[in-house]
Design a protein around this motif. Structure first.
Motif, PDB file in Angstrom:
ATOM      1  N   THR A   1       5.725 -28.196 -45.481  1.00 45.15           N
ATOM      2  CA  THR A   1       6.043 -27.752 -44.124  1.00 45.15           C
ATOM      3  C   THR A   1       7.048 -26.611 -44.158  1.00 45.15           C
ATOM      4  N   MET A   2       8.074 -26.771 -44.966  1.00 48.94           N
ATOM      5  CA  MET A   2       9.099 -25.733 -45.069  1.00 48.94           C
ATOM      6  C   MET A   2       8.511 -24.423 -45.617  1.00 48.94           C
TER       7      MET A   2
ATOM      8  N   GLN B   1      13.557 -39.461 -54.509  1.00 50.92           N
ATOM      9  CA  GLN B   1      12.301 -39.328 -53.764  1.00 50.92           C
ATOM     10  C   GLN B   1      11.101 -39.094 -54.685  1.00 50.92           C
TER      11      GLN B   1
ATOM     12  N   VAL C   1      15.147 -27.681 -49.989  1.00 47.98           N
ATOM     13  CA  VAL C   1      14.310 -28.606 -49.239  1.00 47.98           C
ATOM     14  C   VAL C   1      15.251 -29.628 -48.597  1.00 47.98           C
ATOM     15  N   GLU C   2      14.945 -29.987 -47.360  1.00 48.18           N
ATOM     16  CA  GLU C   2      15.773 -30.923 -46.603  1.00 48.18           C
ATOM     17  C   GLU C   2      16.098 -32.171 -47.418  1.00 48.18           C
ATOM     18  N   ASP C   3      17.353 -32.626 -47.273  1.00 45.32           N
ATOM     19  CA  ASP C   3      17.821 -33.855 -47.928  1.00 45.32           C
ATOM     20  C   ASP C   3      17.571 -33.846 -49.433  1.00 45.32           C
ATOM     21  N   PRO C   4      18.183 -32.874 -50.139  1.00 41.13           N
ATOM     22  CA  PRO C   4      17.894 -32.756 -51.560  1.00 41.13           C
ATOM     23  C   PRO C   4      18.437 -33.889 -52.439  1.00 41.13           C
TER      24      PRO C   4
ATOM     25  N   LYS D   1       7.596 -32.738 -47.190  1.00 39.34           N
ATOM     26  CA  LYS D   1       8.719 -31.963 -46.645  1.00 39.34           C
ATOM     27  C   LYS D   1       8.637 -30.508 -47.085  1.00 39.34           C
TER      28      LYS D   1
ATOM     29  N   LEU E   1      17.320 -21.176 -50.506  1.00 37.39           N
ATOM     30  CA  LEU E   1      17.026 -22.295 -49.619  1.00 37.39           C
ATOM     31  C   LEU E   1      16.995 -23.610 -50.392  1.00 37.39           C
TER      32      LEU E   1
ATOM     33  N   TRP F   1       8.380 -35.720 -51.347  1.00 39.46           N
ATOM     34  CA  TRP F   1       8.913 -34.365 -51.418  1.00 39.46           C
ATOM     35  C   TRP F   1       7.885 -33.355 -50.925  1.00 39.46           C
TER      36      TRP F   1
ATOM     37  N   ASP G   1      12.921 -14.255 -44.303  1.00 38.24           N
ATOM     38  CA  ASP G   1      13.656 -15.108 -45.246  1.00 38.24           C
ATOM     39  C   ASP G   1      13.942 -14.390 -46.565  1.00 38.24           C
TER      40      ASP G   1
ATOM     41  N   GLY H   1      15.410 -29.937 -54.566  1.00 37.71           N
ATOM     42  CA  GLY H   1      16.065 -31.228 -54.424  1.00 37.71           C
ATOM     43  C   GLY H   1      15.774 -32.072 -55.659  1.00 37.71           C
TER      44      GLY H   1
END
Length: 186
Positions: A160-161, A149, A176-179, A157, A174, A154, A169, A130
């Motif tokens: 955790t990921m 961010q 990261v959420e809300d990049p 987030k 992939l 960052w 996987d 992101g």
């Protein structure tokens, strides 16, 4: 150039580092394989050859060197995940940073190819982190950079990921959420 970038660019240095890890009887379960150097904003014909080479040598060869020496260690343990840091620039094109885009497209490609080569229990993924307010982002976006961010936000987030990744996987691209989204640089 940061010390870790110089280390990763040198196959010999990475080999020595891997050997030192083995001597301590430690093989990591997760490696966040990040090599990131960006060119100064400019069209490809404005970027000199040495600057282009530095971006490719760091961002592509650095990633490859880590995989070359740590995948065999993970295979011997029958487990491990390498997260190769990519970028939104490795999945879409952006003006004024074509060497960086090329390097991150290469990270995506090599990650997918190597994922097909590793045995069960080992995974290779690429991760778009992101848009993060760093010195590199300031070099690209200038006064726009602070609106993104913080590294601390960052990290919570991303950690955790990353810790929830599994060998299932393997081969994934992939993010990261809300990049976030980049402004048009042209």
């Amino acid at each position: 150039m940061a010390t870790t970038q110089i280390l990763q660019r040198s196959n010999t240095k990475v080999e020595e580092f891997a050997r030192a890890i083995v001597e301590k009887e430690f093989v990591p379960n997760i490696i966040v394989n990040n090599a990131a150097l960006i060119n100064r904003n400019g069209k490809i014909w404005e970027v000199d050859a040495q600057e282009f080479d530095n971006v490719i040598d760091t961002n592509v060869k650095g990633i490859a060197n880590i995989m070359r020496h740590f995948i065999p260690l993970m295979i011997s343990k029958k487990q491990g995940i390498i997260i190769n840091m990519s970028s939104i620039s490795g999945r879409t094109a952006h003006a004024l940073c074509s060497p960086y885009c090329a390097s991150k497209w290469a990270v995506e490609g090599v990650s997918k190819a190597v994922a097909k080569e590793v045995p069960e229990g080992v995974a290779i993924v690429s991760l778009d982190p992101g848009i993060i307010y760093t010195d590199m982002l300031v070099s690209c976006l200038g006064h726009f950079a602070p609106q993104y961010q913080s590294p601390q936000h960052w990290a919570s987030k991303a950690a955790t990921m990353i810790l929830n990744l599994t060998p299932l996987d393997n081969g994934a691209s992939l993010a990261v959420e809300d990049p976030g989204t980049l402004p048009n640089l042209e």
